[in-house]
Design a protein around this motif. Structure first.
Motif, PDB file in Angstrom:
ATOM      1  N   GLU A   1      49.700  39.781  58.061  1.00 57.67           N
ATOM      2  CA  GLU A   1      50.059  38.759  56.431  1.00 57.67           C
ATOM      3  C   GLU A   1      48.544  39.684  55.875  1.00 57.67           C
ATOM      4  N   LYS A   2      47.841  40.033  56.343  1.00 62.61           N
ATOM      5  CA  LYS A   2      46.305  40.848  55.764  1.00 62.61           C
ATOM      6  C   LYS A   2      46.911  41.640  54.959  1.00 62.61           C
TER       7      LYS A   2
ATOM      8  N   ARG B   1      47.697  42.978  50.788  1.00 57.75           N
ATOM      9  CA  ARG B   1      46.439  44.468  50.183  1.00 57.75           C
ATOM     10  C   ARG B   1      47.458  45.292  49.562  1.00 57.75           C
ATOM     11  N   LYS B   2      48.383  45.319  50.099  1.00 59.44           N
ATOM     12  CA  LYS B   2      49.896  45.690  49.727  1.00 59.44           C
ATOM     13  C   LYS B   2      50.149  45.735  48.020  1.00 59.44           C
TER      14      LYS B   2
ATOM     15  N   GLU C   1      49.374  46.800  44.923  1.00 57.88           N
ATOM     16  CA  GLU C   1      51.159  47.222  43.484  1.00 57.88           C
ATOM     17  C   GLU C   1      50.800  46.571  42.438  1.00 57.88           C
ATOM     18  N   LYS C   2      49.605  45.234  42.716  1.00 62.48           N
ATOM     19  CA  LYS C   2      49.834  44.780  40.935  1.00 62.48           C
ATOM     20  C   LYS C   2      48.357  46.050  40.651  1.00 62.48           C
ATOM     21  N   ALA C   3      47.811  46.212  40.855  1.00 63.91           N
ATOM     22  CA  ALA C   3      46.446  46.943  40.521  1.00 63.91           C
ATOM     23  C   ALA C   3      47.127  47.884  39.919  1.00 63.91           C
ATOM     24  N   ARG C   4      48.219  48.669  40.518  1.00 61.50           N
ATOM     25  CA  ARG C   4      48.656  49.844  39.833  1.00 61.50           C
ATOM     26  C   ARG C   4      49.525  49.752  38.285  1.00 61.50           C
TER      27      ARG C   4
END
Length: 264
Positions: free
Chosen positions: A125-126, A130-131, A135-138
């Motif tokens: 889940e972690k 994190r993924k 992805e949102k940060a990218r």
């Protein structure tokens, strides 16, 4: 009912009264520019809104919900949660020099969503969370024109690029209102332009923002409302046309005349 209501905010540091009864409202999707000379209380007001300083009196109401009342006691956890309503972009960037651009943007969401839930989240889940955060940060970094700088460190970026990372970092926390404290004061004119373009794009996307700025032209063209502060009070409040075109306060008139002299 206004989206944000700020009522009767006073703030003292020792015997010095920095804010002397600040009242204003703003609507969702508006851009509010705050202008004024150094020492007028602009940054202190932003810090009070972001819960980095505690007002001595006053209330803050957002979307009908009272998020701060000086008469009430709040735990550290409650203050941290309330702070999430506002994102703050500092004039000095405040990036972590030891982390890449991507890591700078991912770190705070990870601390909020993963570290606080460490005991109840399974390893898979972690990893998934994190993924999703990465992805949102990218995507956010792409929106501010930094897709090609993800693995760079702050020391490898221009000042304008560093400030755009700082904006992306604030956006990653999904604030309701995004605040800027003189975001271009440390930049030369060319780099100032690239940061102001990002802020204008955020306005066009419907972001609710409060902008403390010395860029009079940008405040006049991009803001929906303008506040002029002097000596800890709101001396003038209105549309850009009202404040810049037909100021009623002698202090506002004097400030704007001096600002135009400095530009020319």
């Amino acid at each position: 009912m206004a989206f944000l209501e700020v009522k009767d905010i006073f703030k003292r540091f020792g015997k010095t009264e920095v804010l002397k009864g600040i009242d204003f409202t703003m609507e969702k999707g508006e851009v509010l520019a705050i202008i004024g000379s150094s020492g007028s209380g602009k940054t202190t007001l932003l810090r009070c809104l972001n819960f980095l300083e505690t007002p001595d009196t006053g209330k803050i109401i957002m979307d009908g919900e009272e998020i701060f009342d000086v008469q009430k006691k709040y735990s550290d956890k409650e203050i941290r949660e309330k702070r999430l309503h506002f994102g703050l972009v500092f004039q000095s960037f405040n990036l972590f020099p030891q982390y890449t651009v991507l890591r700078n943007v991912c770190l705070a969401p990870e601390l909020m969503k993963i570290s606080r839930s460490e005991k109840r989240l399974k390893h898979a889940e972690k990893a998934k969370l994190r993924k999703e955060i990465e992805e949102k940060a990218r995507g956010i970094l792409a929106s501010v024109g930094l897709s090609d700088k993800l693995m760079n460190y702050p020391c490898e970026l221009s000042g304008g690029q560093q400030q755009r990372v700082a904006i992306a970092r604030a956006l990653a926390m999904e604030p309701v209102i995004l605040c800027f404290d003189e975001p271009t004061s440390a930049l030369d004119p060319e780099l100032t332009g690239e940061v102001l373009r990002v802020i204008r794009e955020l306005k066009d996307a419907g972001r609710t923002m409060i902008l403390v700025t010395h860029e009079m032209g940008f405040a006049r063209s991009a803001a929906d409302k303008v506040i002029f502060m002097a000596d800890g009070v709101i001396e003038e409040y209105g549309t850009p046309d009202e404040v810049f075109g037909k100021p009623s306060s002698p202090k506002t008139k004097a400030f704007l005349e001096k600002s135009l002299e400095n530009i020319t």
